[in-house]
Design a protein around this motif. Structure first.
Motif, short mmCIF file in Angstrom:
data_model
loop_
_atom_site.label_atom_id
_atom_site.label_comp_id
_atom_site.label_asym_id
_atom_site.label_seq_id
_atom_site.Cartn_x
_atom_site.Cartn_y
_atom_site.Cartn_z
N ASN A 141 0.79 -1.23 0.00
CA ASN A 141 0.00 0.00 0.00
C ASN A 141 0.82 1.28 0.00
OD1 ASN A 141 -2.45 -1.45 0.09
ND2 ASN A 141 -2.22 -1.74 2.30
N THR A 171 -0.44 8.39 -2.25
CA THR A 171 -0.68 8.01 -0.86
C THR A 171 -0.21 9.11 0.08
OG1 THR A 171 1.42 6.80 -0.97
CG2 THR A 171 -0.58 5.53 -1.30
N TRP A 302 -4.26 2.67 -6.79
CA TRP A 302 -4.11 2.95 -5.36
C TRP A 302 -4.91 4.19 -5.01
CZ3 TRP A 302 -0.94 0.07 -8.12
CH2 TRP A 302 -0.33 -1.03 -7.51
#
Length: 366
Positions: A141, A171, A302
């Motif tokens: 992740n 992210t 993502w």
């Protein structure tokens, strides 16, 4: 004579990895949507453009000797939480990175960063003879490896680069993670917190560098006018930090560093709240629309807090990029950023996003 000059070349300045920016739209009569460089989907701030035009009659004379007018405008933008002497301005966020490295790095010092990330962290630090320590983001992740970074610190470590939202992954670093990190990082290390995409972050636990600067930590919040304000072509950025750090770095700030048009454009953009709000709304709505299409088409991506997505393309990255280009969509392979096989796609305006989804449907169905 030419051969002898190499004897005074710096050993660490050898041909290696060089940062290459995104490509411009090639000459063509075909409609091309540039979704490869994370530029503003609405163009530039109208108030910034008007301010630049008003300054054109004065471009025959030198600009402001310092960046004080822009720093004072930034004080207002931050609601007076910081003073003017806490800001550093430069020709892009990248130049602020360069200034920090010049000010703090000696040959043999170490910098830490976490791939996949913005390539100038490593490229620029090499210019000054720094040893680069890569503590990769954790799979699957792309989370920050806090323990890995802290364990890599030694007496040669000078700068740690953190990015939130991160380019190219989209992210971010949640506040509890950042709180823990800042509480444990040694006080003699500079933390450069790249937050150039902060306006697009809507996670409840997203945090900027501001609270840590206000607490007196040795951290720099790095920002740019290229994204939210639409001034990529003007190359202007800034950082904010403690007065001690800012005043030290300003010792290497060149006089007349910022072009007059850039100064005026940046000040104008900071006052254009309507454009900023419209930009953020466009990106957040586009992000939901594109994510829904990815889900529908089975494309792995993502979750992003920025104005782009990183995806696992349905074809090899270069083949996918070429096929998208044939459909009029420019996207960005990001192997160079430390994400082999992945592709980054910028959120555009509604028309561009619809064209993107149409191209993806065609490619995934063929």
């Amino acid at each position: 004579m030419t051969k002898n000059i190499k004897s005074i070349f710096k050993a660490h300045l050898v041909p290696k990895e060089v940062y290459k920016g995104g490509k411009n739209i090639p000459p063509t009569d075909k409609k091309i949507y540039k979704l490869s460089s994370n530029e503003n989907p609405l163009g530039a701030s109208p108030k910034a453009v008007a301010a630049m035009k008003a300054a054109l009659d004065k471009i025959d004379i030198y600009p402001d000797q310092t960046d004080i007018r822009l720093r004072e405008a930034l004080v207002q933008d931050f609601d007076g939480q910081l003073s003017a002497d806490q800001f550093l301005c430069g020709n892009s966020g990248s130049e602020v990175i360069d200034m920090l490295l010049r000010a703090f790095i000696n040959e043999g010092d170490e910098v830490i960063f976490s791939n996949p990330c913005f390539l100038p962290y490593s490229v620029f630090s090499r210019w000054y003879g720094a040893h680069q320590v890569d503590i990769p983001l954790l799979a699957p992740n792309y989370e920050l490896d806090v323990e890995g970074i802290l364990n890599a610190i030694n007496d040669k470590t000078k700068i740690i680069f953190l990015t939130s939202p991160n380019n190219p992954t989209g992210t971010y670093i949640p506040k509890p993670v950042m709180d823990d990190f800042m509480a444990r990082v040694p006080k003699n290390i500079l933390v450069v917190f790249d937050e150039v995409y902060r306006h697009f972050a809507d996670a409840e636990d997203y945090v900027t560098a501001l609270p840590y600067v206000l607490e007196g930590h040795n951290v720099v919040g790095l920002n740019s006018f290229s994204k939210t304000y639409g001034l990529a072509g003007q190359r202007i950025g800034y950082g904010y930090t403690t007065p001690t750090i800012a005043n030290y770095v300003r010792l290497i700030h060149k006089p007349f560093l910022l072009p007059l048009t850039s100064i005026e454009a940046a000040i104008g953009a900071l006052n254009d709240n309507e454009f900023i709000e419209k930009t953020v709304k466009t990106v957040l709505e586009g992000r939901k629309y594109v994510a829904y299409a990815f889900d529908e088409l089975g494309i792995k991506y993502w979750p992003s807090q920025a104005n782009f997505f990183i995806i696992d393309p349905p074809l090899p990255e270069m083949e996918f990029t070429d096929k998208m280009m044939k459909e009029g969509i420019m996207v960005r392979p990001v192997s160079q950023f430390g994400a082999p096989g992945k592709v980054r796609i910028t959120i555009g305006n509604a028309e561009a996003n619809e064209a993107l989804v149409k191209a993806l449907r065609k490619i995934t169905s063929s």
